[in-house]
Design a protein around this motif. Structure first.
Motif, PDB file in Angstrom:
ATOM      1  N   GLU A 127     -76.558 -20.514   0.573  1.00  0.00           N
ATOM      2  CA  GLU A 127     -75.992 -20.373   1.892  1.00  0.00           C
ATOM      3  C   GLU A 127     -75.218 -19.171   2.030  1.00  0.00           C
ATOM      4  OE1 GLU A 127     -74.255 -21.235   5.728  1.00  0.00           O
ATOM      5  OE2 GLU A 127     -76.057 -21.949   4.305  1.00  0.00           O
ATOM      6  N   CYS A 128     -74.922 -18.190   0.879  1.00  0.00           N
ATOM      7  CA  CYS A 128     -74.552 -16.969   1.303  1.00  0.00           C
ATOM      8  C   CYS A 128     -75.738 -16.262   1.383  1.00  0.00           C
ATOM      9  CB  CYS A 128     -73.682 -16.604  -0.168  1.00  0.00           C
ATOM     10  SG  CYS A 128     -73.121 -14.966   0.007  1.00  0.00           S
ATOM     11  N   ILE A 129     -76.793 -16.330   0.808  1.00  0.00           N
ATOM     12  CA  ILE A 129     -77.754 -15.301   1.037  1.00  0.00           C
ATOM     13  C   ILE A 129     -78.303 -15.662   2.390  1.00  0.00           C
ATOM     14  CG2 ILE A 129     -80.150 -14.706   0.333  1.00  0.00           C
ATOM     15  CD1 ILE A 129     -79.389 -15.619  -2.548  1.00  0.00           C
ATOM     16  N   ARG A 130     -78.314 -16.879   2.857  1.00  0.00           N
ATOM     17  CA  ARG A 130     -78.965 -17.101   4.408  1.00  0.00           C
ATOM     18  C   ARG A 130     -78.105 -16.295   5.343  1.00  0.00           C
ATOM     19  NH1 ARG A 130     -77.917 -19.706   8.737  1.00  0.00           N
ATOM     20  NH2 ARG A 130     -75.524 -20.276   7.819  1.00  0.00           N
ATOM     21  N   ARG A 131     -76.468 -16.346   5.103  1.00  0.00           N
ATOM     22  CA  ARG A 131     -75.654 -15.818   6.124  1.00  0.00           C
ATOM     23  C   ARG A 131     -75.889 -14.371   6.135  1.00  0.00           C
ATOM     24  NH1 ARG A 131     -71.077 -18.593   8.070  1.00  0.00           N
ATOM     25  NH2 ARG A 131     -71.001 -20.839   7.346  1.00  0.00           N
ATOM     26  N   GLN A 132     -76.082 -13.768   4.988  1.00  0.00           N
ATOM     27  CA  GLN A 132     -76.231 -12.495   4.989  1.00  0.00           C
ATOM     28  C   GLN A 132     -77.479 -11.915   5.600  1.00  0.00           C
ATOM     29  OE1 GLN A 132     -74.064 -10.238   3.577  1.00  0.00           O
ATOM     30  NE2 GLN A 132     -75.427  -8.507   4.701  1.00  0.00           N
ATOM     31  N   LEU A 133     -78.588 -12.590   5.336  1.00  0.00           N
ATOM     32  CA  LEU A 133     -80.042 -12.418   6.045  1.00  0.00           C
ATOM     33  C   LEU A 133     -79.932 -12.678   7.260  1.00  0.00           C
ATOM     34  CD1 LEU A 133     -82.511 -13.935   3.463  1.00  0.00           C
ATOM     35  CD2 LEU A 133     -81.970 -11.471   3.671  1.00  0.00           C
ATOM     36  N   MET A 134     -79.040 -13.779   7.601  1.00  0.00           N
ATOM     37  CA  MET A 134     -78.974 -13.944   9.324  1.00  0.00           C
ATOM     38  C   MET A 134     -78.193 -12.891  10.151  1.00  0.00           C
ATOM     39  SD  MET A 134     -77.466 -17.136  11.325  1.00  0.00           S
ATOM     40  CE  MET A 134     -75.672 -16.810  10.421  1.00  0.00           C
ATOM     41  N   THR A 135     -77.274 -12.277   9.295  1.00  0.00           N
ATOM     42  CA  THR A 135     -76.610 -10.973  10.055  1.00  0.00           C
ATOM     43  C   THR A 135     -77.364  -9.857  10.075  1.00  0.00           C
ATOM     44  OG1 THR A 135     -74.495 -12.092   9.137  1.00  0.00           O
ATOM     45  CG2 THR A 135     -74.732  -9.640   9.623  1.00  0.00           C
ATOM     46  N   TRP A 136     -78.282  -9.395   8.888  1.00  0.00           N
ATOM     47  CA  TRP A 136     -79.056  -8.490   9.033  1.00  0.00           C
ATOM     48  C   TRP A 136     -80.194  -8.493   9.898  1.00  0.00           C
ATOM     49  CZ3 TRP A 136     -80.574  -7.154   3.348  1.00  0.00           C
ATOM     50  CH2 TRP A 136     -79.473  -6.552   2.486  1.00  0.00           C
ATOM     51  N   PHE A 137     -80.663  -9.632  10.216  1.00  0.00           N
ATOM     52  CA  PHE A 137     -81.649  -9.854  11.181  1.00  0.00           C
ATOM     53  C   PHE A 137     -81.339  -9.615  12.623  1.00  0.00           C
ATOM     54  CE2 PHE A 137     -84.538 -10.979   7.851  1.00  0.00           C
ATOM     55  CZ  PHE A 137     -85.817 -11.414   8.489  1.00  0.00           C
ATOM     56  N   ASN A 138     -80.272 -10.168  12.817  1.00  0.00           N
ATOM     57  CA  ASN A 138     -79.440 -10.057  14.391  1.00  0.00           C
ATOM     58  C   ASN A 138     -79.018  -8.712  14.461  1.00  0.00           C
ATOM     59  OD1 ASN A 138     -78.276 -11.519  16.586  1.00  0.00           O
ATOM     60  ND2 ASN A 138     -76.521 -10.366  15.602  1.00  0.00           N
ATOM     61  N   GLU A 139     -78.547  -7.809  13.639  1.00  0.00           N
ATOM     62  CA  GLU A 139     -78.078  -6.827  13.702  1.00  0.00           C
ATOM     63  C   GLU A 139     -79.249  -5.654  14.258  1.00  0.00           C
ATOM     64  OE1 GLU A 139     -75.967  -5.679  10.350  1.00  0.00           O
ATOM     65  OE2 GLU A 139     -73.916  -6.478  10.947  1.00  0.00           O
ATOM     66  N   ARG A 140     -80.297  -5.658  13.313  1.00  0.00           N
ATOM     67  CA  ARG A 140     -81.397  -5.173  13.511  1.00  0.00           C
ATOM     68  C   ARG A 140     -82.262  -5.256  14.479  1.00  0.00           C
ATOM     69  NH1 ARG A 140     -79.774  -4.727   8.438  1.00  0.00           N
ATOM     70  NH2 ARG A 140     -80.545  -3.430   6.996  1.00  0.00           N
ATOM     71  N   ARG A 141     -82.229  -6.699  14.873  1.00  0.00           N
ATOM     72  CA  ARG A 141     -82.905  -7.093  16.179  1.00  0.00           C
ATOM     73  C   ARG A 141     -82.121  -6.333  17.449  1.00  0.00           C
ATOM     74  NH1 ARG A 141     -83.521 -11.893  14.948  1.00  0.00           N
ATOM     75  NH2 ARG A 141     -81.714 -12.612  15.525  1.00  0.00           N
ATOM     76  N   GLU A 142     -80.924  -6.395  17.514  1.00  0.00           N
ATOM     77  CA  GLU A 142     -80.184  -5.896  18.511  1.00  0.00           C
ATOM     78  C   GLU A 142     -80.192  -4.358  18.767  1.00  0.00           C
ATOM     79  OE1 GLU A 142     -78.465  -7.463  21.024  1.00  0.00           O
ATOM     80  OE2 GLU A 142     -79.149  -9.363  20.178  1.00  0.00           O
ATOM     81  N   ALA A 143     -80.158  -3.880  17.500  1.00  0.00           N
ATOM     82  CA  ALA A 143     -80.579  -2.174  17.247  1.00  0.00           C
ATOM     83  C   ALA A 143     -81.754  -1.623  17.931  1.00  0.00           C
ATOM     84  CB  ALA A 143     -80.194  -1.728  15.871  1.00  0.00           C
ATOM     85  N   SER A 144     -82.755  -2.359  17.550  1.00  0.00           N
ATOM     86  CA  SER A 144     -84.158  -2.083  17.959  1.00  0.00           C
ATOM     87  C   SER A 144     -84.372  -2.094  19.543  1.00  0.00           C
ATOM     88  CB  SER A 144     -85.215  -2.989  17.140  1.00  0.00           C
ATOM     89  OG  SER A 144     -85.063  -4.067  17.597  1.00  0.00           O
ATOM     90  N   THR A 145     -83.536  -2.947  20.235  1.00  0.00           N
ATOM     91  CA  THR A 145     -83.934  -3.061  21.664  1.00  0.00           C
ATOM     92  C   THR A 145     -83.160  -1.674  22.544  1.00  0.00           C
ATOM     93  OG1 THR A 145     -81.482  -4.100  21.811  1.00  0.00           O
ATOM     94  CG2 THR A 145     -83.379  -5.703  21.653  1.00  0.00           C
ATOM     95  N   GLN A 146     -82.657  -0.862  21.652  1.00  0.00           N
ATOM     96  CA  GLN A 146     -81.976   0.395  22.267  1.00  0.00           C
ATOM     97  C   GLN A 146     -83.243   1.526  22.148  1.00  0.00           C
ATOM     98  OE1 GLN A 146     -79.324  -0.079  24.180  1.00  0.00           O
ATOM     99  NE2 GLN A 146     -79.504  -2.081  23.416  1.00  0.00           N
ATOM    100  N   TRP A 147     -84.030   1.358  21.257  1.00  0.00           N
ATOM    101  CA  TRP A 147     -84.912   2.368  20.947  1.00  0.00           C
ATOM    102  C   TRP A 147     -86.138   2.458  21.715  1.00  0.00           C
ATOM    103  CZ3 TRP A 147     -85.576   0.410  15.100  1.00  0.00           C
ATOM    104  CH2 TRP A 147     -84.335   0.423  14.638  1.00  0.00           C
ATOM    105  N   THR A 148     -86.363   3.493  22.456  1.00  0.00           N
ATOM    106  CA  THR A 148     -87.588   3.645  23.207  1.00  0.00           C
ATOM    107  C   THR A 148     -88.641   4.686  22.757  1.00  0.00           C
ATOM    108  OG1 THR A 148     -86.273   5.962  23.978  1.00  0.00           O
ATOM    109  CG2 THR A 148     -85.667   3.685  25.125  1.00  0.00           C
ATOM    110  N   SER A 149     -88.566   5.020  21.192  1.00  0.00           N
ATOM    111  CA  SER A 149     -89.518   5.901  20.896  1.00  0.00           C
ATOM    112  C   SER A 149     -90.592   5.007  20.277  1.00  0.00           C
ATOM    113  CB  SER A 149     -88.992   6.604  19.815  1.00  0.00           C
ATOM    114  OG  SER A 149     -88.403   5.882  18.723  1.00  0.00           O
TER     115      SER A 149
END
Length: 251
Positions: A127-149
């Motif tokens: 569960e700890c690993i799942r939570r961390q991966l879920m956080t990583w995926f969400n942060e990276r998914r949100e960040a990539s929406t701002q990239w235009t290159s």
């Protein structure tokens, strides 16, 4: 199945496991571990720097030139380096694609936080690993929406630096590996990691008669462990007693 690129710290157990489970993979050694072993052996900063320059060399000629420089300083160091097949650590000889990575730092950063979960019971650990991966995926998914290159920011910076050095390049993006594109990055983190259902719902569907489904409990057994060689260590008590039961005190 695509041919993977695997970097490790040269442990024999990992080398054997890669050969057994990923026989078609390109296996390379982490330069950080290799250079540290080299440093412990010779304790010479100049030699270590030359080793890194040899690893980063893009042509065999440049690679051999760096090894000759090492040999001029120390023949023993040159012999040490040549004993390690260059196809396992040098860019100029590596048969696969290292995607710009000479070290296994990506895995090391993962190990850093996963150690905190390793001491937990199996369910809490997952569960700890799942939570961390879920956080990583969400942060990276949100960040990539701002990239235009076309490429991810780190790759775009390298391309920009290359363009500054050689302004004759045209349409350099088509020479970049697809893994460095924003599209691939977004696709990597596009999936959502859902919470694990309550353990009362942990049922496994098993094949029953046609038209019927039966369920059975999933039993998770602890991992098999081998008893370490030798006699088990015995705990000793400093307050020993004699056979008569009387306590002796050494003066």
């Amino acid at each position: 199945m695509p041919r993977l690129t695997i970097l490790s710290d040269r442990r024999k157990s990992i080398v054997d496991a890669v050969e057994l489970n990923f026989p078609t993979a390109f296996h390379g050694f982490c330069m950080l571990h290799l250079s540290e072993s080299f440093r412990k052996e010779f304790n010479n900063t100049l030699l270590v720097n030359l080793l890194w320059e040899a690893a980063n060399a893009l042509t065999v000629m440049e690679f051999e030139a760096k090894l000759l420089e090492i040999e001029e300083i120390s023949q023993d160091a040159s012999y040490w380096v040549r004993r390690v097949p260059p196809r396992l650590w040098a860019n100029s000889h590596f048969e696969g694609t290292r995607f710009g990575n000479l070290t296994a730092n990506v895995a090391e950063s993962l190990n850093a936080w996963i150690l905190e979960a390793s001491g937990l019971p199996i369910v809490q650990m997952m569960e700890c690993i799942r939570r961390q991966l879920m956080t990583w995926f969400n942060e990276r998914r949100e960040a990539s929406t701002q990239w235009t290159s076309v490429l991810v920011p780190s790759a775009e910076r390298q391309v920009s630096e290359a363009l500054e050095r050689a302004r004759t390049y045209q349409n350099v993006h088509r020479f970049a590996e697809s893994c460095f594109t924003v599209a691939t990055y977004r696709n990597t983190y596009s999936q959502t990691i859902h919470p694990v259902p309550d353990k009362t719902l942990w049922r496994e569907m098993s094949g029953g008669p046609e038209g019927e489904d039966s369920t059975e409990d999933i039993i998770v057994n602890p991992p098999k462990s081998l008893r370490p060689p030798g006699q088990p260590r015995k705990k000793t008590n400093s307050n020993w007693r004699s056979r008569s039961g009387k306590t002796r005190c050494a003066l």
